[in-house]
Design a protein around this motif. Sequence first.
Motif, mmCIF file in Angstrom:
data_model
loop_
_atom_site.group_PDB
_atom_site.id
_atom_site.type_symbol
_atom_site.label_atom_id
_atom_site.label_comp_id
_atom_site.label_asym_id
_atom_site.label_seq_id
_atom_site.Cartn_x
_atom_site.Cartn_y
_atom_site.Cartn_z
ATOM 1 N N ASP A 85 27.166 29.394 54.753
ATOM 2 C CA ASP A 85 26.801 28.984 55.541
ATOM 3 C C ASP A 85 26.814 27.465 55.424
ATOM 4 N N LEU A 86 28.338 26.815 55.670
ATOM 5 C CA LEU A 86 29.110 25.525 55.132
ATOM 6 C C LEU A 86 28.812 24.579 55.739
ATOM 7 N N ALA A 104 26.891 22.185 52.665
ATOM 8 C CA ALA A 104 28.277 21.629 52.791
ATOM 9 C C ALA A 104 29.383 22.337 51.507
ATOM 10 N N SER A 105 28.575 22.214 50.218
ATOM 11 C CA SER A 105 29.328 23.326 49.019
ATOM 12 C C SER A 105 28.363 24.259 48.589
ATOM 13 N N ILE A 130 34.056 27.569 44.296
ATOM 14 C CA ILE A 130 33.836 26.633 44.952
ATOM 15 C C ILE A 130 34.233 26.242 46.126
ATOM 16 N N LEU A 131 32.997 27.053 47.215
ATOM 17 C CA LEU A 131 33.480 26.586 48.539
ATOM 18 C C LEU A 131 33.120 25.323 49.180
ATOM 19 N N LYS A 132 33.823 24.151 49.623
ATOM 20 C CA LYS A 132 32.896 23.409 50.442
ATOM 21 C C LYS A 132 33.682 23.071 51.102
ATOM 22 N N ALA A 133 33.262 23.262 52.318
ATOM 23 C CA ALA A 133 33.627 22.384 53.921
ATOM 24 C C ALA A 133 34.606 20.905 53.892
ATOM 25 N N PRO A 143 29.986 27.559 63.962
ATOM 26 C CA PRO A 143 31.162 29.360 64.123
ATOM 27 C C PRO A 143 29.933 29.954 63.014
ATOM 28 N N GLY A 144 28.760 29.907 62.407
ATOM 29 C CA GLY A 144 27.726 29.918 61.956
ATOM 30 C C GLY A 144 28.406 30.832 60.507
ATOM 31 N N ARG A 145 27.928 31.643 60.191
ATOM 32 C CA ARG A 145 28.730 32.259 58.133
ATOM 33 C C ARG A 145 29.642 32.653 58.220
ATOM 34 N N LEU A 146 29.836 32.431 56.838
ATOM 35 C CA LEU A 146 31.859 32.793 57.256
ATOM 36 C C LEU A 146 31.345 33.455 56.269
#
Length: 318
Positions: free
Chosen positions: A174-175, A21-22, A86-89, A153-156
């Motif tokens: 993949d979030l 998720a992160s 940093i990417l978070k869902a 949605p799968g991988r971003l």
Amino acid sequence: MIAPLKPRWNRWLARRIPPAASVRLNRRRIFIIPSRVGATFLLALLLMLLAAINYQNSLAYGLTFLLASVFVVAILHTYRNLAGLILKAGSAPAVFVGESASFRVRLESSQRPHHAVSLGWPAVELQTQDVPGQGVCECQLNLPALQRGWLRPGRLRVESRFPLGVLVAWSWLDLDQQVLVYPRPLIGELPLSAGASDNQDEEGSRPHGQGADDYQGLKNYQPGDSKRRLHWKAYSRGQGLLVKDFASITGRDLHLDFEVLTGDVEARLSLLCYWVLQLSERQQPFALSLPGQILTADTGELHRDACLRALALFGRAA
């Protein structure tokens, strides 16, 4: 990507960048290759080098090596523009079939700013965001919801071509996001179980279409009343907060039954979905019966959401 190699590529990605998720981008998660502009730039450098060798021109040598050094420095800056991001869902509310599912992605910077960061899925256009230094921004990505159940949605794809555009640094993340998709509501007659219908026939009333309950007039608003029943026209005339009052035709709770319907599975679920929404809006207690699952009579948002979830996941793998 070549179809036979895609499964092996996905397995390799799952090991190198597992779902989370992160995710913080680092050297193990960032890939970098020349873009189309960069490939053209390299071809031009090669031609310049051949011309310099042919004519033994020192100025041509100097210009070629200067531009080559700029390309090498661009590799570092393009990589650094993604490194540390940093990417978070974020949360993703449920939708109905035919609507757009909204996925929120939070971008955070712990140190330096990140410029022109693009993200999205292959099926949609990438969105570009600037993330300020030690700041946060949020991006909303939409995907069409074409069938009920869980939409994953799968991988971003996350990429950046900053600063010169001659290189593209990218990653596949993949979030672990998913959205629950409810059936599309379909207007039709109230699908009551046989027992409930017989009881109503004895009382001399059998509900059809919109006749699940009877409009009685207006009453004063009380805490807990549904805000959807507010009569705004009366409020605008200075009559205070009034709500529409409905009374049930029958003397018992309604029982929506999948088995009494005809047609294919999706049409039945769509009709049940419509009546779950209608009865919930009117605060009419009802039960829902599906093959292998029965939800007892109740009312309120929690009961509505539980019924919609059961309809969305009916016949789907967990």
